[in-house]
Design a protein around this motif. Structure first.
Motif, PDB file in Angstrom:
ATOM      1  N   GLU A  10       0.827  -1.207   0.000  1.00 15.64           N
ATOM      2  CA  GLU A  10       0.000   0.000   0.000  1.00 15.64           C
ATOM      3  C   GLU A  10       0.858   1.252   0.000  1.00 15.64           C
ATOM      4  O   GLU A  10       0.546   2.234  -0.696  1.00 15.64           O
ATOM      5  CB  GLU A  10      -0.922  -0.009   1.221  1.00 15.64           C
ATOM      6  CG  GLU A  10      -2.019  -1.052   1.143  1.00 15.64           C
ATOM      7  CD  GLU A  10      -2.786  -1.185   2.441  1.00 15.64           C
ATOM      8  OE1 GLU A  10      -4.022  -1.274   2.389  1.00 15.64           O
ATOM      9  OE2 GLU A  10      -2.146  -1.190   3.515  1.00 15.64           O
ATOM     10  N   ALA A  11       1.924   1.251   0.768  1.00  9.59           N
ATOM     11  CA  ALA A  11       2.808   2.414   0.826  1.00  9.59           C
ATOM     12  C   ALA A  11       3.406   2.719  -0.544  1.00  9.59           C
ATOM     13  O   ALA A  11       3.551   3.880  -0.928  1.00  9.59           O
ATOM     14  CB  ALA A  11       3.917   2.187   1.853  1.00  9.59           C
ATOM     15  N   GLU A  12       3.721   1.657  -1.295  1.00  9.16           N
ATOM     16  CA  GLU A  12       4.261   1.848  -2.636  1.00  9.16           C
ATOM     17  C   GLU A  12       3.177   2.326  -3.601  1.00  9.16           C
ATOM     18  O   GLU A  12       3.398   3.232  -4.412  1.00  9.16           O
ATOM     19  CB  GLU A  12       4.875   0.540  -3.135  1.00  9.16           C
ATOM     20  CG  GLU A  12       5.499   0.654  -4.515  1.00  9.16           C
ATOM     21  CD  GLU A  12       6.136  -0.640  -4.979  1.00  9.16           C
ATOM     22  OE1 GLU A  12       6.639  -0.677  -6.127  1.00  9.16           O
ATOM     23  OE2 GLU A  12       6.124  -1.620  -4.200  1.00  9.16           O
ATOM     24  N   LEU A  13       1.987   1.707  -3.503  1.00 10.14           N
ATOM     25  CA  LEU A  13       0.889   2.061  -4.412  1.00 10.14           C
ATOM     26  C   LEU A  13       0.429   3.501  -4.207  1.00 10.14           C
ATOM     27  O   LEU A  13       0.134   4.221  -5.164  1.00 10.14           O
ATOM     28  CB  LEU A  13      -0.287   1.098  -4.187  1.00 10.14           C
ATOM     29  CG  LEU A  13      -1.530   1.330  -5.045  1.00 10.14           C
ATOM     30  CD1 LEU A  13      -1.216   1.162  -6.520  1.00 10.14           C
ATOM     31  CD2 LEU A  13      -2.649   0.381  -4.632  1.00 10.14           C
ATOM     32  N   TYR A  14       0.361   3.936  -2.939  1.00 11.37           N
ATOM     33  CA  TYR A  14      -0.157   5.273  -2.627  1.00 11.37           C
ATOM     34  C   TYR A  14       0.965   6.279  -2.370  1.00 11.37           C
ATOM     35  O   TYR A  14       0.758   7.281  -1.677  1.00 11.37           O
ATOM     36  CB  TYR A  14      -1.071   5.189  -1.399  1.00 11.37           C
ATOM     37  CG  TYR A  14      -2.176   4.164  -1.530  1.00 11.37           C
ATOM     38  CD1 TYR A  14      -2.963   4.094  -2.677  1.00 11.37           C
ATOM     39  CD2 TYR A  14      -2.432   3.242  -0.511  1.00 11.37           C
ATOM     40  CE1 TYR A  14      -3.967   3.152  -2.803  1.00 11.37           C
ATOM     41  CE2 TYR A  14      -3.434   2.296  -0.626  1.00 11.37           C
ATOM     42  CZ  TYR A  14      -4.191   2.252  -1.776  1.00 11.37           C
ATOM     43  OH  TYR A  14      -5.195   1.313  -1.903  1.00 11.37           O
ATOM     44  N   SER A  25      -2.688  11.034   7.126  1.00  6.96           N
ATOM     45  CA  SER A  25      -3.927  11.203   6.356  1.00  6.96           C
ATOM     46  C   SER A  25      -4.230   9.956   5.536  1.00  6.96           C
ATOM     47  O   SER A  25      -5.390   9.530   5.434  1.00  6.96           O
ATOM     48  CB  SER A  25      -3.812  12.424   5.440  1.00  6.96           C
ATOM     49  OG  SER A  25      -3.684  13.612   6.197  1.00  6.96           O
ATOM     50  N   GLN A  26      -3.194   9.358   4.956  1.00  2.00           N
ATOM     51  CA  GLN A  26      -3.412   8.140   4.177  1.00  2.00           C
ATOM     52  C   GLN A  26      -3.881   6.996   5.070  1.00  2.00           C
ATOM     53  O   GLN A  26      -4.713   6.179   4.666  1.00  2.00           O
ATOM     54  CB  GLN A  26      -2.134   7.747   3.439  1.00  2.00           C
ATOM     55  CG  GLN A  26      -2.318   6.591   2.472  1.00  2.00           C
ATOM     56  CD  GLN A  26      -3.305   6.905   1.350  1.00  2.00           C
ATOM     57  OE1 GLN A  26      -3.243   7.984   0.759  1.00  2.00           O
ATOM     58  NE2 GLN A  26      -4.210   5.980   1.058  1.00  2.00           N
ATOM     59  N   GLU A  27      -3.373   6.942   6.290  1.00  2.28           N
ATOM     60  CA  GLU A  27      -3.821   5.904   7.222  1.00  2.28           C
ATOM     61  C   GLU A  27      -5.278   6.101   7.627  1.00  2.28           C
ATOM     62  O   GLU A  27      -6.006   5.127   7.843  1.00  2.28           O
ATOM     63  CB  GLU A  27      -2.906   5.877   8.448  1.00  2.28           C
ATOM     64  CG  GLU A  27      -1.536   5.262   8.158  1.00  2.28           C
ATOM     65  CD  GLU A  27      -0.622   5.259   9.371  1.00  2.28           C
ATOM     66  OE1 GLU A  27      -0.934   5.982  10.349  1.00  2.28           O
ATOM     67  OE2 GLU A  27       0.389   4.538   9.346  1.00  2.28           O
ATOM     68  N   ARG A  28      -5.698   7.362   7.724  1.00  2.00           N
ATOM     69  CA  ARG A  28      -7.125   7.610   8.010  1.00  2.00           C
ATOM     70  C   ARG A  28      -7.982   7.116   6.850  1.00  2.00           C
ATOM     71  O   ARG A  28      -9.056   6.533   7.054  1.00  2.00           O
ATOM     72  CB  ARG A  28      -7.361   9.108   8.245  1.00  2.00           C
ATOM     73  CG  ARG A  28      -6.771   9.647   9.548  1.00  2.00           C
ATOM     74  CD  ARG A  28      -7.291  11.034   9.841  1.00  2.00           C
ATOM     75  NE  ARG A  28      -6.656  11.609  11.011  1.00  2.00           N
ATOM     76  CZ  ARG A  28      -5.679  12.507  10.984  1.00  2.00           C
ATOM     77  NH1 ARG A  28      -5.238  12.954   9.805  1.00  2.00           N
ATOM     78  NH2 ARG A  28      -5.146  12.974  12.078  1.00  2.00           N
TER      79      ARG A  28
END
Length: 336
Positions: A10-14, A25-28
Motif C-alpha cells: 500500500e505504501a508503494e501504491l499510494y 492522512s493516508q492511514e485515516r
C-alpha cells in the motif's frame, strides 16, 4: 502492524498521495469505510475516485436494473448487462481499479434499510434519492458522528451538499518571508514557507440547508438571504421535482416536465422571497439526463470532499457546491 497501518504494498501504491497529504492522512483513508448510494453516471465516477484513494472498504447500494441508456453513460458496465442488477454489474471493473479495497454490492432499496445499516460507515455519499430519505440518513449520521455528502447531476447542472458536523482540519497556508540583505548589500529573494494551520467548520443539518415548499421546515432564516446564487434555487427546484414525481426530468416527457419545473420555480422563489427573474426558464432545457463530462467533473469534486472529510486535510466546501450549466464553472455557497 495494526489494522489501520499501511502495508509495504500500500505504501508503494499510494506513494504520490502520501507525499501530497502525509502518512497520517493516508492511514485515516486506509481505515475508512464508505457507503455509496447510487452508482449511475455520477455514482460510477465517484466510485472510481474513491477506490483510487485507497479506503478500507466501499459498499455500493443501488436497487436499480441496467438499461441500454445506463450502459451508454456508465463506464463501469459491460455490454450485455441489460436487465441485471446494476450494483452487481459494476463490481468487476470497479474492483480492477484497486484490488486492495474491500468492495461489495447491496441490491436492496435504500429506503427500506433500517437505521443500523448506516451506522457502521465512516462517511456516506448519497446520490439519486428523495429528500425525506436524505434527511433520515442525515439524522442517523449525526447521531453516530458519520460524515455525509449528497450530490446529483441533472443534465449539465450538478451540485453537492456537505454535512461534516463539527469538522476539524489542517490546511497548508503559504507565507512569504521578508527579503534579506547579504554582506554585499544585495537583497535576496523572499523565501516561501508553508505553515500548517488548524481550522474548524460547523455544518448545519441538511434540513436547514435544503428547504422546500410544502414542508414543515422553518424558513425564517432563508427569507433573510436575498443574494443567493440562482443555481441554489435550481437545485431546490429539481429536488422538489424528484420528490413529487419520484424520478428526474425526462426528455420523453419534455413538455409536461418543463411545465412542472416552471410551476415549482414559482413556489421556491416565492418561499425565498426572490425575484422571479432571478432564474431564467431557459435553464430548464439543460437539466435532462446525465451529461457524462459533468458526471466526471462533479464525481471528482465529491471524491475530493470525501478525502478532505476523512483525512482532515485542507478546507472542505462549506457547504453547497454548484456546477454552473452555462459557464461550466463551480461556485461555493454557504447556506444556514
Amino acid at each position: 502492524m495494526s489494522e489501520n497501518e499501511l502495508s509495504a504494498v500500500e505504501a508503494e501504491l499510494y506513494d504520490r498521495q502520501i507525499r501530497l497529504w502525509g502518512i497520517e492522512s493516508q492511514e485515516r483513508l486506509r481505515a475508512a469505510n464508505v457507503l455509496l448510494i447510487g452508482v449511475r453516471g455520477l455514482g460510477s465516477e465517484i466510485a472510481k475516485n474513491i477506490l483510487l484513494t485507497g479506503v478500507n472498504s466501499l459498499v455500493i447500494l443501488d436497487d436499480g436494473i441496467v438499461t441500454e441508456e445506463e450502459q451508454n453513460k456508465n463506464f463501469l458496465l459491460n455490454r450485455g448487462s441489460e436487465g441485471k442488477k446494476i450494483a452487481e454489474e459494476v463490481l468487476i471493473k470497479a474492483q480492477a481499479l484497486n484490488p486492495l479495497v474491500k468492495l461489495s454490492a447491496d441490491t436492496s432499496a435504500p429506503a427500506e434499510k433500517e437505521a443500523f445499516f448506516f451506522e457502521s460507515f465512516t462517511i456516506i455519499v448519497a446520490t439519486g434519492i428523495k429528500t425525506d430519505l436524505l434527511f433520515k440518513i442525515d439524522r442517523i449520521c449525526r447521531a453516530n458522528k458519520i460524515k455525509l455528502i449528497a450530490g446529483d447531476v441533472f443534465g449539465s447542472f450538478g451540485y453537492s451538499v456537505n454535512d461534516f458536523q463539527d469538522h476539524h482540519y489542517i490546511a497548508d497556508q503559504p507565507k512569504l518571508l521578508g527579503k534579506k540583505r547579504g554582506h554585499d548589500s544585495k537583497e535576496t529573494k523572499a523565501e516561501r514557507e508553508i505553515l500548517k494551520v488548524k481550522g474548524e467548520i460547523k455544518y448545519p443539518e441538511l434540513y436547514k440547508v435544503i428547504i422546500l415548499p410544502n414542508k414543515k421546515q422553518n424558513a425564517d432564516c432563508i427569507k433573510k438571504s436575498k443574494r443567493r446564487n440562482e443555481y441554489l434555487f435550481l437545485m431546490l427546484i429539481l429536488l422538489e421535482f424528484r420528490n413529487r414525481q419520484n424520478r428526474d426530468p425526462r426528455v420523453s416527457n419534455l413538455d409536461k416536465d418543463l411545465k412542472l419545473l416552471q410551476e415549482i420555480k414559482i413556489e421556491v422563489l416565492d418561499l425565498y422571497q426572490a425575484d422571479h427573474l432571478k432564474l431564467s426558464d431557459q435553464v430548464f432545457e439543460l437539466v435532462f439526463g446525465e451529461v457524462v463530462p459533468v458526471c466526471a467533473v462533479l464525481g471528482g469534486i465529491i471524491a475530493q470532499e470525501v478525502i478532505k472529510a476523512v483525512s482532515q486535510r485542507e478546507i472542505p466546501v462549506n457547504n453547497v457546491f454548484l456546477f454552473d450549466p452555462v459557464t461550466y464553472c463551480g461556485k461555493e455557497e454557504t447556506v444556514a
